[in-house]
Every structure is written in C-alpha cells, then in structure tokens.
Design a protein around this motif. Structure first.
Motif, PDB file in Angstrom:
ATOM      1  N   LEU A 141      30.861 -17.043  48.044  1.00  0.00           N
ATOM      2  CA  LEU A 141      30.652 -15.606  48.194  1.00  0.00           C
ATOM      3  C   LEU A 141      29.233 -15.300  48.668  1.00  0.00           C
ATOM      4  CD1 LEU A 141      31.805 -12.764  47.830  1.00  0.00           C
ATOM      5  CD2 LEU A 141      31.056 -12.867  45.444  1.00  0.00           C
ATOM      6  N   TRP A 142      28.250 -15.979  48.087  1.00  0.00           N
ATOM      7  CA  TRP A 142      26.857 -15.706  48.461  1.00  0.00           C
ATOM      8  C   TRP A 142      26.517 -16.243  49.852  1.00  0.00           C
ATOM      9  CZ3 TRP A 142      27.358 -12.704  44.702  1.00  0.00           C
ATOM     10  CH2 TRP A 142      26.351 -11.800  44.408  1.00  0.00           C
ATOM     11  N   THR A 143      27.253 -17.229  50.326  1.00  0.00           N
ATOM     12  CA  THR A 143      27.076 -17.650  51.714  1.00  0.00           C
ATOM     13  C   THR A 143      27.375 -16.483  52.649  1.00  0.00           C
ATOM     14  OG1 THR A 143      27.661 -19.943  51.213  1.00  0.00           O
ATOM     15  CG2 THR A 143      27.910 -19.240  53.498  1.00  0.00           C
ATOM     16  N   LEU A 144      28.479 -15.806  52.405  1.00  0.00           N
ATOM     17  CA  LEU A 144      28.867 -14.674  53.253  1.00  0.00           C
ATOM     18  C   LEU A 144      27.934 -13.480  53.063  1.00  0.00           C
ATOM     19  CD1 LEU A 144      32.732 -14.909  52.754  1.00  0.00           C
ATOM     20  CD2 LEU A 144      31.377 -15.711  54.694  1.00  0.00           C
ATOM     21  N   LEU A 145      27.604 -13.160  51.809  1.00  0.00           N
ATOM     22  CA  LEU A 145      26.741 -12.005  51.555  1.00  0.00           C
ATOM     23  C   LEU A 145      25.330 -12.220  52.100  1.00  0.00           C
ATOM     24  CD1 LEU A 145      27.867 -11.074  47.923  1.00  0.00           C
ATOM     25  CD2 LEU A 145      28.487  -9.945  50.070  1.00  0.00           C
ATOM     26  N   TYR A 146      24.809 -13.432  51.960  1.00  0.00           N
ATOM     27  CA  TYR A 146      23.475 -13.729  52.495  1.00  0.00           C
ATOM     28  C   TYR A 146      23.479 -13.726  54.023  1.00  0.00           C
ATOM     29  CZ  TYR A 146      19.467 -14.761  49.532  1.00  0.00           C
ATOM     30  OH  TYR A 146      18.352 -14.650  48.748  1.00  0.00           O
ATOM     31  N   LEU A 147      24.542 -14.228  54.621  1.00  0.00           N
ATOM     32  CA  LEU A 147      24.634 -14.198  56.077  1.00  0.00           C
ATOM     33  C   LEU A 147      24.572 -12.762  56.581  1.00  0.00           C
ATOM     34  CD1 LEU A 147      25.048 -15.746  58.735  1.00  0.00           C
ATOM     35  CD2 LEU A 147      27.512 -15.512  58.356  1.00  0.00           C
ATOM     36  N   LEU A 148      25.323 -11.880  55.944  1.00  0.00           N
ATOM     37  CA  LEU A 148      25.303 -10.468  56.319  1.00  0.00           C
ATOM     38  C   LEU A 148      23.919  -9.856  56.088  1.00  0.00           C
ATOM     39  CD1 LEU A 148      26.821  -7.956  57.264  1.00  0.00           C
ATOM     40  CD2 LEU A 148      27.510  -7.579  54.881  1.00  0.00           C
ATOM     41  N   ALA A 149      23.296 -10.158  54.955  1.00  0.00           N
ATOM     42  CA  ALA A 149      21.967  -9.613  54.650  1.00  0.00           C
ATOM     43  C   ALA A 149      20.925 -10.097  55.655  1.00  0.00           C
ATOM     44  CB  ALA A 149      21.559 -10.008  53.233  1.00  0.00           C
ATOM     45  N   ALA A 150      20.984 -11.363  56.025  1.00  0.00           N
ATOM     46  CA  ALA A 150      20.013 -11.911  56.976  1.00  0.00           C
ATOM     47  C   ALA A 150      20.212 -11.305  58.364  1.00  0.00           C
ATOM     48  CB  ALA A 150      20.126 -13.430  57.028  1.00  0.00           C
ATOM     49  N   ILE A 151      21.458 -11.121  58.769  1.00  0.00           N
ATOM     50  CA  ILE A 151      21.727 -10.500  60.067  1.00  0.00           C
ATOM     51  C   ILE A 151      21.223  -9.062  60.073  1.00  0.00           C
ATOM     52  CG2 ILE A 151      23.576  -9.670  61.580  1.00  0.00           C
ATOM     53  CD1 ILE A 151      25.122 -12.244  60.825  1.00  0.00           C
ATOM     54  N   LEU A 152      21.471  -8.345  58.983  1.00  0.00           N
ATOM     55  CA  LEU A 152      20.978  -6.964  58.903  1.00  0.00           C
ATOM     56  C   LEU A 152      19.454  -6.912  58.923  1.00  0.00           C
ATOM     57  CD1 LEU A 152      23.452  -5.433  56.297  1.00  0.00           C
ATOM     58  CD2 LEU A 152      23.304  -4.908  58.739  1.00  0.00           C
ATOM     59  N   ALA A 153      18.802  -7.883  58.308  1.00  0.00           N
ATOM     60  CA  ALA A 153      17.335  -7.906  58.289  1.00  0.00           C
ATOM     61  C   ALA A 153      16.762  -8.140  59.687  1.00  0.00           C
ATOM     62  CB  ALA A 153      16.829  -8.967  57.325  1.00  0.00           C
ATOM     63  N   THR A 211      21.432 -18.977  53.200  1.00  0.00           N
ATOM     64  CA  THR A 211      22.831 -19.049  53.655  1.00  0.00           C
ATOM     65  C   THR A 211      23.246 -20.493  53.870  1.00  0.00           C
ATOM     66  OG1 THR A 211      22.686 -16.893  54.735  1.00  0.00           O
ATOM     67  CG2 THR A 211      24.429 -18.361  55.473  1.00  0.00           C
ATOM     68  N   ALA A 212      22.408 -21.248  54.549  1.00  0.00           N
ATOM     69  CA  ALA A 212      22.729 -22.660  54.803  1.00  0.00           C
ATOM     70  C   ALA A 212      22.801 -23.452  53.502  1.00  0.00           C
ATOM     71  CB  ALA A 212      21.686 -23.270  55.737  1.00  0.00           C
ATOM     72  N   ALA A 213      21.863 -23.215  52.592  1.00  0.00           N
ATOM     73  CA  ALA A 213      21.863 -23.940  51.313  1.00  0.00           C
ATOM     74  C   ALA A 213      23.107 -23.611  50.492  1.00  0.00           C
ATOM     75  CB  ALA A 213      20.595 -23.611  50.527  1.00  0.00           C
ATOM     76  N   TYR A 214      23.478 -22.328  50.450  1.00  0.00           N
ATOM     77  CA  TYR A 214      24.687 -21.953  49.707  1.00  0.00           C
ATOM     78  C   TYR A 214      25.947 -22.492  50.370  1.00  0.00           C
ATOM     79  CZ  TYR A 214      22.376 -19.034  46.253  1.00  0.00           C
ATOM     80  OH  TYR A 214      21.611 -18.612  45.202  1.00  0.00           O
ATOM     81  N   ALA A 215      25.978 -22.551  51.701  1.00  0.00           N
ATOM     82  CA  ALA A 215      27.150 -23.087  52.400  1.00  0.00           C
ATOM     83  C   ALA A 215      27.332 -24.572  52.094  1.00  0.00           C
ATOM     84  CB  ALA A 215      27.017 -22.857  53.905  1.00  0.00           C
ATOM     85  N   VAL A 216      26.252 -25.337  52.150  1.00  0.00           N
ATOM     86  CA  VAL A 216      26.333 -26.770  51.837  1.00  0.00           C
ATOM     87  C   VAL A 216      26.746 -26.962  50.382  1.00  0.00           C
ATOM     88  CG1 VAL A 216      24.974 -28.890  51.592  1.00  0.00           C
ATOM     89  CG2 VAL A 216      24.708 -27.467  53.629  1.00  0.00           C
ATOM     90  N   ALA A 250      28.459 -24.888  48.499  1.00  0.00           N
ATOM     91  CA  ALA A 250      29.866 -24.508  48.340  1.00  0.00           C
ATOM     92  C   ALA A 250      30.779 -25.635  48.796  1.00  0.00           C
ATOM     93  CB  ALA A 250      30.162 -23.235  49.133  1.00  0.00           C
ATOM     94  N   PHE A 251      30.434 -26.276  49.909  1.00  0.00           N
ATOM     95  CA  PHE A 251      31.237 -27.399  50.394  1.00  0.00           C
ATOM     96  C   PHE A 251      31.246 -28.543  49.385  1.00  0.00           C
ATOM     97  CE2 PHE A 251      31.409 -31.496  52.632  1.00  0.00           C
ATOM     98  CZ  PHE A 251      32.712 -31.430  53.094  1.00  0.00           C
ATOM     99  N   LEU A 252      30.064 -28.875  48.841  1.00  0.00           N
ATOM    100  CA  LEU A 252      29.991 -29.963  47.857  1.00  0.00           C
ATOM    101  C   LEU A 252      30.765 -29.619  46.589  1.00  0.00           C
ATOM    102  CD1 LEU A 252      26.252 -31.030  48.242  1.00  0.00           C
ATOM    103  CD2 LEU A 252      28.290 -32.177  49.141  1.00  0.00           C
ATOM    104  N   LYS A 253      30.697 -28.366  46.162  1.00  0.00           N
ATOM    105  CA  LYS A 253      31.442 -27.950  44.966  1.00  0.00           C
ATOM    106  C   LYS A 253      32.941 -27.984  45.236  1.00  0.00           C
ATOM    107  CE  LYS A 253      27.820 -26.967  42.479  1.00  0.00           C
ATOM    108  NZ  LYS A 253      26.852 -27.939  42.934  1.00  0.00           N
ATOM    109  N   TRP A 254      33.350 -27.572  46.432  1.00  0.00           N
ATOM    110  CA  TRP A 254      34.768 -27.600  46.786  1.00  0.00           C
ATOM    111  C   TRP A 254      35.295 -29.034  46.740  1.00  0.00           C
ATOM    112  CZ3 TRP A 254      36.912 -29.762  51.353  1.00  0.00           C
ATOM    113  CH2 TRP A 254      38.274 -29.524  51.507  1.00  0.00           C
ATOM    114  N   ARG A 255      34.516 -29.968  47.304  1.00  0.00           N
ATOM    115  CA  ARG A 255      34.934 -31.378  47.272  1.00  0.00           C
ATOM    116  C   ARG A 255      35.009 -31.906  45.848  1.00  0.00           C
ATOM    117  NH1 ARG A 255      31.564 -34.923  51.378  1.00  0.00           N
ATOM    118  NH2 ARG A 255      30.862 -35.666  49.365  1.00  0.00           N
ATOM    119  N   ALA A 256      34.053 -31.523  45.017  1.00  0.00           N
ATOM    120  CA  ALA A 256      34.041 -31.990  43.630  1.00  0.00           C
ATOM    121  C   ALA A 256      35.212 -31.408  42.840  1.00  0.00           C
ATOM    122  CB  ALA A 256      32.719 -31.633  42.964  1.00  0.00           C
TER     123      ALA A 256
END
Length: 183
Positions: A110-122, A141-146, A148-154
C-alpha cells in the motif's frame, strides 16, 4: 482377469513435518540492521524523515500536495520505525503467532503506491524543497516495493518474520508389479 495397463496396487504416503524454532526472550540484536530487511527498514525510515523535513522547509508546505506528502511520510516513519524497534529487540519473534509478514506485506504494498503518488505530486510543485522531497519519496517507494516483494515471497513460502521454521517432506510410494497375463 486383470485389466491391462491398470496397476493392481499403488500407495503413496506423504509425511510433512514442520518445526518452528523461536526464542521468546527480549534481547537487543544490532546485527538485524545488517540484513536486507533491516537495511530496507533503515532506508524507509530515513527517507521518510528526510522527505518530511524537506516538505516542511518549503514555503509551500501548506498546499494540499505537501500536506499529503507529510501525512504519508509520517505514517511511514512511525509505522516502520516501530517495526524496526520490534525487530531489533526480537518482539516479533516473541509474538510469532501474529502474522507479521502478512501485515508488513499489506503495509509495504500500500505504501509503495501511496508514496509513488506523493512523490509524483511533489514533483509538480516547482521549488527546491519539493524536488528534494520527491527524490526521497521515490527512494522510499523503491524501498517499500522491494520490501513488499520480499514479504510476498516469504508469505508464499510459509516463512516466519523472525526465528526459523524447518519443513521437511518425505514421500514414499509402493507399487505392486503389473499383473501377469498369461495362460
């Protein structure tokens, strides 16, 4: 007479054993920040705080885009910072029955998407503090995306957030010889 090609007997036994090893005592473990999840959490906390500071230093910190970025970065800072503390003191391991990986996966995705939107707006606000905040927003955004991927795999692999789980699977199969067809 037995039917040709149909085995007379086939038995398959699968035994799955799972062993969960956790230490339920609280202890400080500074080595956690040297692991990939620890490094990601430090980057997330740091970029959230730096992005928030940049937005607050802007003369346009009162506009809606800046308020949204501040809100996203502060929730990320506190949630991830508290989780980092939990991991450093092995509270996650103490309460291993809580689905930490699923909670973190949902938050990180969720924070990957919200941060991406916030950064684009900034980036749409044309002043230097917002540009710097956008940079830190994209890093987060990049840190949360990575993460999220690692958590999904786990989660998919049935892992634990802290501690270890050993799953062994043993399969045995017994077949009888094919029936002899003859006179």
């Amino acid at each position: 007479m037995a039917e040709v090609g149909f085995p007379g007997q086939h038995t398959t036994t699968t035994t799955v054993t799972s062993s969960t090893t956790v230490q339920t005592n609280l202890r400080f473990d500074p080595e956690y920040v040297k692991t990939i999840p620890g490094i990601l959490k430090v980057v997330q906390v740091g970029s959230s705080l730096l992005g928030f500071i940049c937005i607050m230093c802007s003369r346009f910190s009162y506009i809606g885009k800046a308020v949204y970025f501040s809100w996203i970065s502060m929730i990320a800072f506190w949630f991830t910072g508290i989780l980092l503390g939990f991991y450093l003191f092995h509270m996650v391991e103490k309460f291993y029955k809580i689905p930490w990986l699923k909670i973190e996966f949902v938050f990180c995705a969720l924070w990957t998407l919200l941060y991406l939107l916030a950064a684009i707006l900034a980036t749409t606000v044309h002043d230097n503090p917002h540009s710097a905040a956008a940079f830190f927003g994209f890093v987060a955004t990049a840190a949360y995306a990575v993460d999220a991927f690692l958590k999904w795999r786990a989660v998919r692999g049935g892992g634990l957030a802290q501690g270890s789980r050993v799953v062994s699977k043993q399969t045995t199969s017994v077949e009888s010889p094919p029936p002899r067809i003859g006179y």
